[in-house]
Design a protein around this motif. Structure first.
Motif, PDB file in Angstrom:
ATOM      1  N   GLY A 197      -6.606 -10.989 -11.318  1.00  0.00           N
ATOM      2  CA  GLY A 197      -5.300 -10.546 -10.877  1.00  0.00           C
ATOM      3  C   GLY A 197      -4.444 -10.245 -12.090  1.00  0.00           C
ATOM      4  O   GLY A 197      -4.923 -10.227 -13.237  1.00  0.00           O
ATOM      5  N   ILE A 198      -3.169 -10.045 -11.866  1.00  0.00           N
ATOM      6  CA  ILE A 198      -2.254  -9.694 -12.938  1.00  0.00           C
ATOM      7  C   ILE A 198      -2.230 -10.783 -14.012  1.00  0.00           C
ATOM      8  O   ILE A 198      -2.159 -11.971 -13.714  1.00  0.00           O
ATOM      9  N   GLY A 199      -2.365 -10.371 -15.275  1.00  0.00           N
ATOM     10  CA  GLY A 199      -2.330 -11.305 -16.397  1.00  0.00           C
ATOM     11  C   GLY A 199      -3.658 -11.950 -16.738  1.00  0.00           C
ATOM     12  O   GLY A 199      -3.772 -12.621 -17.767  1.00  0.00           O
ATOM     13  N   GLY A 200      -4.671 -11.767 -15.902  1.00  0.00           N
ATOM     14  CA  GLY A 200      -5.940 -12.446 -16.140  1.00  0.00           C
ATOM     15  C   GLY A 200      -6.642 -12.032 -17.411  1.00  0.00           C
ATOM     16  O   GLY A 200      -7.441 -12.797 -17.964  1.00  0.00           O
ATOM     17  N   ILE A 250     -21.613 -19.878 -14.328  1.00  0.00           N
ATOM     18  CA  ILE A 250     -20.224 -20.331 -14.363  1.00  0.00           C
ATOM     19  C   ILE A 250     -19.503 -19.549 -15.458  1.00  0.00           C
ATOM     20  O   ILE A 250     -19.879 -19.615 -16.623  1.00  0.00           O
ATOM     21  N   PRO A 251     -18.470 -18.792 -15.103  1.00  0.00           N
ATOM     22  CA  PRO A 251     -17.777 -17.981 -16.105  1.00  0.00           C
ATOM     23  C   PRO A 251     -16.938 -18.836 -17.048  1.00  0.00           C
ATOM     24  O   PRO A 251     -16.618 -19.982 -16.751  1.00  0.00           O
ATOM     25  N   GLN A 252     -16.602 -18.267 -18.163  1.00  0.00           N
ATOM     26  CA  GLN A 252     -15.739 -18.956 -19.105  1.00  0.00           C
ATOM     27  C   GLN A 252     -14.280 -18.825 -18.671  1.00  0.00           C
ATOM     28  O   GLN A 252     -13.874 -17.794 -18.127  1.00  0.00           O
ATOM     29  N   PRO A 253     -13.486 -19.860 -18.875  1.00  0.00           N
ATOM     30  CA  PRO A 253     -12.045 -19.724 -18.586  1.00  0.00           C
ATOM     31  C   PRO A 253     -11.406 -18.720 -19.538  1.00  0.00           C
ATOM     32  O   PRO A 253     -11.964 -18.422 -20.597  1.00  0.00           O
ATOM     33  N   THR A 254     -10.275 -18.206 -19.154  1.00  0.00           N
ATOM     34  CA  THR A 254      -9.552 -17.263 -20.001  1.00  0.00           C
ATOM     35  C   THR A 254      -8.267 -17.922 -20.497  1.00  0.00           C
ATOM     36  O   THR A 254      -7.846 -18.944 -19.951  1.00  0.00           O
ATOM     37  N   PRO A 255      -7.636 -17.362 -21.517  1.00  0.00           N
ATOM     38  CA  PRO A 255      -6.384 -17.971 -22.010  1.00  0.00           C
ATOM     39  C   PRO A 255      -5.311 -18.107 -20.935  1.00  0.00           C
ATOM     40  O   PRO A 255      -4.542 -19.069 -20.949  1.00  0.00           O
ATOM     41  N   PHE A 256      -5.267 -17.160 -19.989  1.00  0.00           N
ATOM     42  CA  PHE A 256      -4.263 -17.227 -18.928  1.00  0.00           C
ATOM     43  C   PHE A 256      -4.704 -18.133 -17.788  1.00  0.00           C
ATOM     44  O   PHE A 256      -3.873 -18.642 -17.042  1.00  0.00           O
ATOM     45  N   VAL A 257      -6.018 -18.323 -17.651  1.00  0.00           N
ATOM     46  CA  VAL A 257      -6.570 -19.181 -16.590  1.00  0.00           C
ATOM     47  C   VAL A 257      -7.490 -20.210 -17.244  1.00  0.00           C
ATOM     48  O   VAL A 257      -8.714 -20.086 -17.209  1.00  0.00           O
ATOM     49  N   PRO A 258      -6.927 -21.258 -17.838  1.00  0.00           N
ATOM     50  CA  PRO A 258      -7.738 -22.205 -18.612  1.00  0.00           C
ATOM     51  C   PRO A 258      -8.328 -23.366 -17.824  1.00  0.00           C
ATOM     52  O   PRO A 258      -9.202 -24.070 -18.328  1.00  0.00           O
ATOM     53  N   ASP A 259      -7.869 -23.584 -16.578  1.00  0.00           N
ATOM     54  CA  ASP A 259      -8.303 -24.772 -15.850  1.00  0.00           C
ATOM     55  C   ASP A 259      -8.243 -24.535 -14.341  1.00  0.00           C
ATOM     56  O   ASP A 259      -7.646 -23.553 -13.880  1.00  0.00           O
ATOM     57  N   PRO A 260      -8.861 -25.439 -13.546  1.00  0.00           N
ATOM     58  CA  PRO A 260      -8.872 -25.277 -12.083  1.00  0.00           C
ATOM     59  C   PRO A 260      -7.473 -25.243 -11.458  1.00  0.00           C
ATOM     60  O   PRO A 260      -7.237 -24.478 -10.524  1.00  0.00           O
ATOM     61  N   THR A 261      -6.555 -26.056 -11.960  1.00  0.00           N
ATOM     62  CA  THR A 261      -5.216 -26.095 -11.394  1.00  0.00           C
ATOM     63  C   THR A 261      -4.536 -24.727 -11.490  1.00  0.00           C
ATOM     64  O   THR A 261      -3.916 -24.250 -10.525  1.00  0.00           O
ATOM     65  N   THR A 262      -4.669 -24.081 -12.644  1.00  0.00           N
ATOM     66  CA  THR A 262      -4.074 -22.754 -12.824  1.00  0.00           C
ATOM     67  C   THR A 262      -4.725 -21.744 -11.899  1.00  0.00           C
ATOM     68  O   THR A 262      -4.040 -20.924 -11.269  1.00  0.00           O
ATOM     69  N   PHE A 263      -6.044 -21.807 -11.786  1.00  0.00           N
ATOM     70  CA  PHE A 263      -6.768 -20.873 -10.924  1.00  0.00           C
ATOM     71  C   PHE A 263      -6.304 -21.008  -9.473  1.00  0.00           C
ATOM     72  O   PHE A 263      -5.992 -20.007  -8.810  1.00  0.00           O
TER      73      PHE A 263
END
Length: 217
Positions: free
Chosen positions: A104-107, A35-48
């Motif tokens: 994607g862009i910003g990830g 399971i990868p770590q979330p990133t600052p731009f993608v911190p949670d499932p909703t954002t993903f």
């Protein structure tokens, strides 16, 4: 190597095949992908789910944790109501991309506050000349010794940031832009069917030809 053309009894050939139960046991014994770590731009499932588009964000209330987002099987996603099947395949494909560090862009942005990242034009020395690049900076920080280069954006003209979804800050003259999470930013668009798609193309083309000849009304 044993093939169907070998002169062995048919019963022996079938007995040498791996039983289906053994195949299932082998498949189930394989360790699940990490399971990868979330990133600052993608911190949670909703954002993903919002980023990858195709209206998958409507399933966010069913996938509430980061671990479940990357561990649910296709069968489990179906039981949760993620339909149709192509939506599940698309979600699984993007999960694999994210695991491999393909965003994607910003990830890849690191300085993100409340889903918004700030970007600035920075001059960097290249040999004896200077090149203008776009870097990610903490919000409101005008001077920064170093900044992470942002992929997918460039500087046009005297110093205007250009790139998909970039929102220029008016008072900056184009040298400062913001990027915020939006629905479908990473979406891979589906192609449209031509002449009914591969399965019906031959039939549809024949009907078009007949209609052109006046044999089909």
């Amino acid at each position: 190597m044993i093939t169907r053309s070998s002169k062995l009894p048919r019963s022996l050939l079938f007995s040498l095949q791996l039983p289906r139960r053994c195949t299932r046991a082998l498949h189930s014994s394989l360790s699940p992908p990490p399971i990868p770590q979330p990133t600052p731009f993608v911190p949670d499932p909703t954002t993903f789910l919002t980023l990858i588009g195709r209206q998958l964000s409507k399933h966010a209330p069913k996938i509430t944790t980061w671990d479940s987002l990357f561990s649910l099987t296709s069968t489990q996603l179906r039981e949760l109501g993620v339909e149709p099947a192509r939506s599940r395949r698309y979600l699984l494909w993007w999960r694999d991309q994210f695991r491999r560090g393909i965003y994607g862009i910003g990830g890849d942005l690191q300085d993100v506050v409340d889903g918004v990242a700030e970007m600035r034009v920075k001059e960097v020395p290249v040999g004896e000349s200077v090149k203008k690049v776009v870097v990610n900076t903490p919000p409101g920080v005008a001077e920064l010794a170093q900044g992470k280069l942002v992929q997918g954006f460039r500087v046009r003209g005297a110093g205007t940031i250009v790139g998909s979804y970039a929102e220029l800050v008016k008072e900056s003259g184009g040298s400062v832009a913001r990027l915020k999470v939006q629905e479908g930013m990473w979406e891979v668009r589906r192609g449209h069917k031509v002449h009914g798609g591969e399965r019906r193309r031959k039939y549809v083309l024949s009907q078009i030809a007949k209609k052109a000849k006046g044999t089909v009304k």
